[in-house]
Design a protein around this motif. Structure first.
Motif, PDB file in Angstrom:
ATOM      1  N   ALA A 148       0.836  -1.204   0.000  1.00 17.26           N
ATOM      2  CA  ALA A 148       0.000   0.000   0.000  1.00 17.26           C
ATOM      3  C   ALA A 148       0.869   1.252   0.000  1.00 17.26           C
ATOM      4  N   THR A 149       1.950   1.251   0.787  1.00 18.98           N
ATOM      5  CA  THR A 149       2.854   2.402   0.839  1.00 18.98           C
ATOM      6  C   THR A 149       3.543   2.608  -0.500  1.00 18.98           C
ATOM      7  N   MET A 150       3.985   1.512  -1.135  1.00 20.99           N
ATOM      8  CA  MET A 150       4.685   1.635  -2.412  1.00 20.99           C
ATOM      9  C   MET A 150       3.737   2.011  -3.549  1.00 20.99           C
ATOM     10  N   GLN A 151       2.471   1.633  -3.452  1.00 29.07           N
ATOM     11  CA  GLN A 151       1.509   2.075  -4.456  1.00 29.07           C
ATOM     12  C   GLN A 151       1.352   3.595  -4.409  1.00 29.07           C
ATOM     13  N   THR A 152       1.361   4.157  -3.215  1.00 28.42           N
ATOM     14  CA  THR A 152       1.314   5.610  -3.072  1.00 28.42           C
ATOM     15  C   THR A 152       2.589   6.238  -3.640  1.00 28.42           C
ATOM     16  N   TYR A 153       3.738   5.623  -3.342  1.00 24.49           N
ATOM     17  CA  TYR A 153       5.019   6.126  -3.868  1.00 24.49           C
ATOM     18  C   TYR A 153       5.002   6.097  -5.392  1.00 24.49           C
ATOM     19  N   LEU A 154       4.515   4.990  -5.961  1.00 22.15           N
ATOM     20  CA  LEU A 154       4.459   4.856  -7.415  1.00 22.15           C
ATOM     21  C   LEU A 154       3.545   5.915  -8.025  1.00 22.15           C
ATOM     22  N   SER A 155       2.404   6.176  -7.401  1.00 27.85           N
ATOM     23  CA  SER A 155       1.501   7.216  -7.898  1.00 27.85           C
ATOM     24  C   SER A 155       2.187   8.575  -7.901  1.00 27.85           C
ATOM     25  N   ASN A 156       2.971   8.852  -6.877  1.00 21.36           N
ATOM     26  CA  ASN A 156       3.694  10.121  -6.836  1.00 21.36           C
ATOM     27  C   ASN A 156       4.793  10.175  -7.894  1.00 21.36           C
ATOM     28  N   MET A 157       5.440   9.049  -8.152  1.00 24.39           N
ATOM     29  CA  MET A 157       6.420   8.987  -9.241  1.00 24.39           C
ATOM     30  C   MET A 157       5.761   9.347 -10.575  1.00 24.39           C
ATOM     31  N   ILE A 158       4.606   8.736 -10.829  1.00 26.30           N
ATOM     32  CA  ILE A 158       3.888   9.007 -12.075  1.00 26.30           C
ATOM     33  C   ILE A 158       3.513  10.474 -12.157  1.00 26.30           C
ATOM     34  N   TYR A 159       3.062  11.043 -11.057  1.00 24.73           N
ATOM     35  CA  TYR A 159       2.671  12.452 -11.043  1.00 24.73           C
ATOM     36  C   TYR A 159       3.864  13.340 -11.401  1.00 24.73           C
TER      37      TYR A 159
END
Length: 316
Positions: A148-159
């Protein structure tokens, strides 16, 4: 201001030299992650940054001509400051982007998970980039909380990547990285925009055979069922040629005698690689895609001055 009204996000870019093209660090509001990006000549300087002694996930990007696809290599390292001190780079590149954390909470297992997820997303968006990795990353098995934490990190990377101008993701992936993603997808797509076009392009010397491209607010999709030229010329851009062969190998581009048929929708960042795939040669997409209702070229509709002229001969 309404609670449902999007307020945007803050992206901070710090330029480490007088030249705006110098090494840059990029941060996003309320995120412990950080990105370091620049051109190859700034790579050694980037390695001096203390944060790169931590675990990192990175992209090496090689741009191509306007009618070709960029080439991208995804990687990870538990100490990026030592990653390429002696070894050769896997591809030539004109931009690097390294993502890590300002604290020590990003582990080797985390970046291996991020590498595999990012690789999978980019492979799925094959019309936007050619992934240069020879093998699929192994990834890692994380506890549910870490996922769950890395999914948030990945979303921020994409942003961050999209904010820097790297159109590598689908509309859904892009909007899911926004804090306003709780809104319906249709609302997120059309918020403040309403330009939608249905376009087509004909095959060389076969004007009755057409491919179809959908344009919605800057997003291009080559539609399933489009007819693709069975023949290619030497001018077909390198990475579009590789995409074509990959689609054939995967059974997503099927022979139908005088033409090939596309079996799934493919998103593109630009119209020219899509028309190059269709025509089997180099192509100017802003001229070769025309609106179905009035045959007006895409470039004319968008007010873009494209080089070349649109031929009146449909066999060309």
């Amino acid at each position: 201001m309404s609670l449902n009204e999007p307020v945007g996000r803050v992206v901070k870019i710090f330029i480490t030299g007088k030249d705006p093209r110098s090494l840059r660090t990029v941060e996003l509001d309320n995120w412990t992650g950080i990105a370091i990006t620049g051109q190859p000549e700034f790579f050694k300087k980037a390695l001096e940054d203390e944060v790169l002694s931590r675990s990192c996930v990175y992209l090496l990007i090689r741009s191509r001509a306007d009618d070709d696809l960029p080439e991208i290599y995804c990687g990870e390292s538990d100490d990026f400051s030592q990653r390429y001190t002696n070894s050769k780079f896997p591809i030539e590149f004109d931009t690097f982007l390294i993502f890590t954390s300002k604290d020590d909470n990003l582990t080797r297992a985390h970046v291996k998970w991020l590498e595999r997820e990012l690789w999978s997303i980019l492979k799925g968006n094959s019309g936007k980039a050619l992934v240069a990795n020879t093998n699929k990353p192994t990834g890692s098995n994380l506890p549910r909380g870490d996922v769950a934490t890395m999914q948030t990190y990945l979303s921020n990377m994409i942003y961050v990547l999209e904010a820097l101008g790297y159109d590598l993701f689908s509309v859904q992936e892009r909007t899911s990285a926004s804090p306003s993603s709780a809104r319906p997808l249709e609302e997120a797509i059309t918020d403040g925009h309403d330009l939608s076009l249905n376009l087509y392009s004909t095959l060389p010397r076969r004007p009755e055979d057409r491919a179809f491209l959908q344009y919605v607010n800057g997003a291009y999709t080559l539609m399933s069922g489009s007819k693709i030229n069975a023949r290619i010329t030497d001018s077909l851009p390198t990475n579009v040629r590789k995409l074509r062969q990959q689609l054939i190998d995967d059974g997503e581009l099927v022979g139908r005698g005088e033409f090939l048929e596309l079996m799934r929708d493919i998103p593109f960042s630009k119209p020219s690689p899509a028309s190059a795939l269709v025509k089997g040669r180099s192509s100017t997409g802003y001229m070769d895609w025309v609106r179905e209702t009035d045959n007006k070229p895409l470039g004319t509709i968008l007010g873009i001055a494209a080089s070349g002229t649109l031929s009146d001969d449909p066999a060309q």
